[in-house]
Design a protein around this motif. Structure first.
Motif, PDB file in Angstrom:
ATOM      1  N   THR A  94      17.991  18.575 -41.202  1.00  0.00           N
ATOM      2  CA  THR A  94      18.681  17.264 -40.610  1.00  0.00           C
ATOM      3  C   THR A  94      19.362  17.371 -39.445  1.00  0.00           C
ATOM      4  OG1 THR A  94      18.709  16.412 -42.910  1.00  0.00           O
ATOM      5  CG2 THR A  94      20.060  15.205 -41.672  1.00  0.00           C
ATOM      6  N   TYR A 141      15.833  12.784 -42.026  1.00  0.00           N
ATOM      7  CA  TYR A 141      17.066  12.221 -41.329  1.00  0.00           C
ATOM      8  C   TYR A 141      17.766  11.371 -42.248  1.00  0.00           C
ATOM      9  CZ  TYR A 141      14.902  14.637 -37.776  1.00  0.00           C
ATOM     10  OH  TYR A 141      14.298  15.807 -36.971  1.00  0.00           O
ATOM     11  N   SER A 142      17.228  10.623 -43.076  1.00  0.00           N
ATOM     12  CA  SER A 142      17.728   9.581 -43.911  1.00  0.00           C
ATOM     13  C   SER A 142      17.069   9.050 -45.173  1.00  0.00           C
ATOM     14  CB  SER A 142      17.997   8.246 -42.945  1.00  0.00           C
ATOM     15  OG  SER A 142      18.156   7.251 -43.597  1.00  0.00           O
ATOM     16  N   HIS A 197      14.651   6.429 -40.898  1.00  0.00           N
ATOM     17  CA  HIS A 197      13.931   8.066 -40.693  1.00  0.00           C
ATOM     18  C   HIS A 197      12.778   7.560 -39.708  1.00  0.00           C
ATOM     19  CE1 HIS A 197      12.228  11.773 -41.547  1.00  0.00           C
ATOM     20  NE2 HIS A 197      11.090  11.120 -41.444  1.00  0.00           N
ATOM     21  N   TRP A 243      19.569  23.348 -47.338  1.00  0.00           N
ATOM     22  CA  TRP A 243      19.659  22.275 -46.620  1.00  0.00           C
ATOM     23  C   TRP A 243      20.323  22.486 -45.174  1.00  0.00           C
ATOM     24  CZ3 TRP A 243      22.774  17.309 -47.523  1.00  0.00           C
ATOM     25  CH2 TRP A 243      22.730  16.113 -46.732  1.00  0.00           C
ATOM     26  N   ASN A 293      21.902   8.797 -38.026  1.00  0.00           N
ATOM     27  CA  ASN A 293      22.285   8.839 -39.413  1.00  0.00           C
ATOM     28  C   ASN A 293      23.552   9.221 -39.873  1.00  0.00           C
ATOM     29  OD1 ASN A 293      22.339  11.334 -38.468  1.00  0.00           O
ATOM     30  ND2 ASN A 293      20.528  12.214 -39.527  1.00  0.00           N
ATOM     31  N   LEU A 325      24.473  10.398 -44.336  1.00  0.00           N
ATOM     32  CA  LEU A 325      24.187  11.703 -44.811  1.00  0.00           C
ATOM     33  C   LEU A 325      24.913  11.850 -46.462  1.00  0.00           C
ATOM     34  CD1 LEU A 325      25.747  13.733 -41.681  1.00  0.00           C
ATOM     35  CD2 LEU A 325      23.310  13.203 -42.602  1.00  0.00           C
ATOM     36  N   LEU A 340      21.994  21.286 -41.705  1.00  0.00           N
ATOM     37  CA  LEU A 340      22.666  20.335 -41.119  1.00  0.00           C
ATOM     38  C   LEU A 340      22.621  20.747 -39.749  1.00  0.00           C
ATOM     39  CD1 LEU A 340      24.914  19.404 -43.934  1.00  0.00           C
ATOM     40  CD2 LEU A 340      23.228  17.670 -43.027  1.00  0.00           C
ATOM     41  N   LEU A 366      21.910  11.001 -48.445  1.00  0.00           N
ATOM     42  CA  LEU A 366      21.080  11.865 -48.209  1.00  0.00           C
ATOM     43  C   LEU A 366      21.290  13.133 -48.974  1.00  0.00           C
ATOM     44  CD1 LEU A 366      18.520  12.466 -46.547  1.00  0.00           C
ATOM     45  CD2 LEU A 366      19.636  13.245 -44.610  1.00  0.00           C
ATOM     46  N   PRO A 399      11.744  18.280 -41.413  1.00  0.00           N
ATOM     47  CA  PRO A 399      12.947  17.506 -41.122  1.00  0.00           C
ATOM     48  C   PRO A 399      13.086  16.082 -41.749  1.00  0.00           C
ATOM     49  CG  PRO A 399      11.053  17.309 -39.513  1.00  0.00           C
ATOM     50  CD  PRO A 399      10.856  18.148 -40.363  1.00  0.00           C
TER      51      PRO A 399
END
Lengths: 362, 469
Positions: free
Chosen positions: A231, A193-194, A200, A258, A237, A241, A260, A244, A191
């Protein structure tokens, strides 16, 4: 819901025992196989190396080739492997060094070491099984985890693993071991997140998590590991995105996909629902930005746990059905939906009055 | 913090384009160039460069490793030899003015595989280590030797796990047995359809009867085999090109959605008849206008259309590891992943190498099927086949996206050391990349729509073309 435990008659055990249930004897039996000898309604009696093993089950799909674990003092056994399901996961520890706002399986202090049993179960799994490894943080017990993975990779080269880890406990020395196990044998679900370290760290409840995750991802890249970057999209967050997406392209082009992910309303996810849940059925823009920024640049993207009707039409191709069979449900209006068979539906613990605002049958 | 070396170029419209060695790019103005050159970057500059992957803090950190990864995956590394181009005959039943492959008349003896050649080719295929094979039959007109095609196909099907056969045919006069051959699931057809019936007749079939014969066969192929099994290329004379819209309309009306424009090649007999030297600027103007026509067409069309090579170049700009096309690779290692076997059993690294050898410019043969592959000569060429450190390419922001084609240089100029910017390859590709970047930085919704389709994404938004303000 599909039961992940089945009732058994008490056994005089001193340590956990792994058994594979078979409906009839075959030539490939091992010392772990129990053969069905009598069935009366839901009561199934097995011959296990001369001893009687009695299981009470109402599972319609049957139990042949399931691998179960009986634990001393417990009257139910864990269904470690359901032979008919693609969703089998070993919860190898409940200890964790993070406290994530969305955690579906909040950590506990105590650790029961069952790696030997899990290894046995994996070796008994059906051909080409994909076995999930989850926690807690599995890498807190890295040595035992690696030994298990190495054993299984040697004895069952057809079995592969999907390990969920926070990715912060890899060392340079692990590169060789990861390569030796086989980079196609393990998909690491990691994971992020940011791109903002503070955000994060706050989401995962651990100072310095982002920086040590960066190091961990660098080691996985060096090993050529297979990585599913995960994520969970949150109010926290939402605005990160796009950045990211740039980070994933510039730093993490090596990843396989990736993901989401939508929030699961259980554990801390339930507790923090109102301050974390992002209603992407009415606010999809951060998701489309992330998808457009990466797909054009060659990164595979997938939306996990997004009901299809919450996703604009041109983005539905990225939303496979991902909610595991045993924790999936559909809502009333789903009966009228033409897309139901392709849709993963909702988590069993999803609550629609606090959930997506813009849904309806397709 | 260290900034990766940046190369830059003035775009036809707007600011300067900057790019690094891994293919990361952005736009900025002249003032940024001054700050960059003088080591006088602002905090805003630094934050931007870091976020966009052009800078790192310490050797080996994630920014550095991510850069290395993108750099490395742009480099082409040949895999197992799993693709062969077979030329069982040079005979052809058409005599197109621009013929690129030095064909001979249909009845000329001595330009076909002998029985011994066929046996030796089969022995060679049997010795390959790959489990999957792609076989492309070229000519001449390969369907004149259907017997050879059948024998090679039958052998490959028993020898390999997976086979794919491509027949490059003029579809002028296939026999019933040839149609039967083409209709198998593992057989694909590649043919020529020069823009529109009028152009096709002028350049290829000459008579109206022959044009109708071809069009009938072409439609039959599309109907019976399906558009996913039939591809067609228009060969274009840059000095007298057909109107772009005519090509687009004719291809679209046949439900052919991918058009691969081929300028007449300066090889084989084409070099005698057409002035193909020095035509890059003429071609570039036509090509750019063609892309504009496609953008207009796609804006309102239900079924959108692409230009194959433009899409390939666009994806090479956007992505690492997009090395699927043999015409645009770096390093451009030849003679390894695929080989050509000519009508006399000689191996060549590429079809172009076969042609320049045939017209006697250079002998680029690499052995033959009777004595085996000999790589020494081609490996000498391969040593030079990289643009990374080429003195003319190191300052070009398009270098990471571009390739190198020494065989084309040899064919056109008889040498590989002409300054790159004077070569046709460089001029054409500079034109394509200029066009691509003018489109990436365009806010025209028509352009955005085509870019989205061509790059395979729901919406092509502004996040791809970054601009340092």
């Amino acid at each position: 819901m599909i039961g992940l435990r089945i009732q058994i008659d008490p056994l005089p055990l001193v340590e956990p025992m792994v058994v594979r249930l078979r409906d009839c004897a075959s030539s490939e039996l091992t010392e772990h196989d129990a053969i069905l000898i009598d069935r009366q309604g839901n009561r199934l009696e097995y011959d296990f190396n001369g001893f009687s093993l009695v299981v009470h089950s109402d599972q319609p799909e049957g139990l042949d080739c399931d691998v179960v674990m009986a634990v001393p003092g417990q009257t139910s056994a864990h269904r470690l492997i359901r032979a008919t399901s693609p969703h089998n996961t070993f919860l190898v520890t409940e200890q964790c060094d993070q406290l994530c706002v969305m955690c579906s399986q909040p950590p506990k202090k105590h650790h029961a070491d069952l790696f030997a049993q899990f290894a046995t179960a994996a070796i008994l799994a059906p051909e080409r099984s994909v076995i999930g490894i989850s926690g807690g943080e599995p890498l807190l017990h890295k040595e035992k985890l690696f030994q298990m993975l190495e054993n299984v990779a040697r004895l069952r080269p057809d079995v592969t693993f999907h390990v969920l880890s926070n990715g912060q406990h890899f060392e340079k020395d692990d590169v060789k071991r990861l390569i030796d196990i086989g980079t196609d044998k393990i998909l690491w679900g990691i994971p992020l997140y940011s791109t903002d370290p503070e955000t994060h760290d706050r989401i995962v409840g651990k100072d310095g998590a982002f920086r040590s995750l960066e190091r961990g991802l660098g080691i996985l890249m060096q090993a050529g590991a297979s990585v599913e970057l995960r994520t969970v999209v949150l109010q926290q967050n939402r605005d990160h995105l796009g950045a990211l997406a740039d980070f994933v392209f510039t730093r993490l082009s090596f990843i396989n996909v990736w993901a989401l992910m939508q929030l699961e309303r259980i554990g801390y996810g339930r507790m923090n629902w109102t301050t974390s849940f992002l209603d992407t059925s009415s606010d999809f823009e951060p998701i489309s930005t992330a998808i457009n920024g990466t797909v054009a640049r060659g990164i595979s993207v997938a939306l996990y746990n997004f009901p299809l009707c919450s996703v604009p039409k041109e983005y539905r191709q990225y939303a496979p059905s991902t909610i595991s069979d045993w924790k999936r449900k559909y809502l009333g209006f789903c009966a009228r939906c033409d897309a139901r068979s392709a849709c993963g539906g909702f988590f069993e613990w999803y609550s629609h009055d606090q959930g997506f605002s813009g849904l309806g049958p397709l | 913090m260290t900034v990766m070396p940046l190369k830059f170029r003035k775009l036809p419209v707007g600011d300067l384009l900057f790019a690094d060695d891994a293919g990361g790019f952005f736009q900025a103005d002249q003032e940024f160039l001054h700050r960059y050159a003088l080591g006088d970057l602002t905090d805003v500059d630094i934050t931007f460069l870091e976020a966009n992957g052009h800078a790192f803090h310490e050797l080996g950190d994630l920014s550095y490793a991510g850069f290395e990864y993108r750099f490395a995956s742009r480099l082409y590394t040949p895999g197992d030899l799993d693709y062969v181009i077979l030329v069982p005959t040079l005979r052809c039943d058409l005599a197109c003015g621009y013929c690129q492959v030095s064909r001979v008349n249909e009845n000329t003896p001595g330009f076909d595989w002998t029985d011994e050649t066929l046996k030796a080719v089969i022995r060679f295929l049997d010795g390959l280590t790959t489990k999957m094979i792609k076989v492309e039959f070229q000519g001449g007109e390969p369907l004149l030797r259907l017997d050879v095609l059948q024998e090679v196909r039958d052998f490959c099907r028993t020898r390999f796990d997976k086979c794919e056969f491509v027949v490059c045919t003029n579809l002028q006069d296939p026999s019933d047995d040839a149609w039967e051959f083409l209709e198998h699931d593992d057989v694909f057809v590649s043919t020529s359809f020069d823009a529109d019936p009028g152009t096709h007749e002028a350049q290829r079939t000459i008579t109206a009867a022959k044009t109708q014969q071809f069009l009938g066969n072409f439609r039959r192929a599309l109907e019976r085999l399906g558009t996913d099994k039939v591809s067609a290329l228009p060969t274009i004379n840059p000095h007298n090109p057909p109107p772009a819209r005519s090509i687009i309309d004719h291809y679209a009306s046949l439900n052919l959605r991918s058009i691969y424009l081929r300028p007449i090649n300066h090889q084989g007999f084409a070099r005698k008849k057409y002035d193909a030297r020095g035509s890059a600027s003429t071609w570039n103007a036509y090509y750019s206008a063609f892309i504009d026509h496609l953008v207009d067409y796609n804006w309102i069309a239900e079924q959108t259309v692409e230009e194959y090579y433009f899409v390939h170049c666009l994806r090479r700009v956007l992505r690492s590891g997009h090395n699927g096309h043999a015409d645009l690779r770096n390093p451009s290692i030849v003679g390894s992943g695929y080989v050509v076997i000519d009508h006399d059993g000689k191996f060549y690294p590429t079809d172009e190498a076969r042609m320049i050898s045939r017209v006697g410019q250079f002998d680029l043969a690499m052995g033959d099927v009777f004595t085996g592959i000999s790589r020494s000569k081609i490996d000498e060429l391969n040593q030079e086949a990289s643009n990374n450190f080429h003195p003319d390419c190191v300052h070009c922001p398009y270098q990471p996206f571009c390739g190198i084609d020494l065989i084309d240089d040899l064919s056109r100029y008889g040498r590989i050391d002409l300054p790159k910017h004077l070569t046709d390859f460089c001029q054409k590709h500079t034109g394509i990349f200029d066009k691509i970047f003018s489109m990436i930085y365009s806010s025209d919704p028509k352009v955005r729509k085509s870019l989205a389709i061509w790059s395979g994404v729901p919406n092509f938004d502004g996040s791809i073309g970054k601009r340092l303000q």
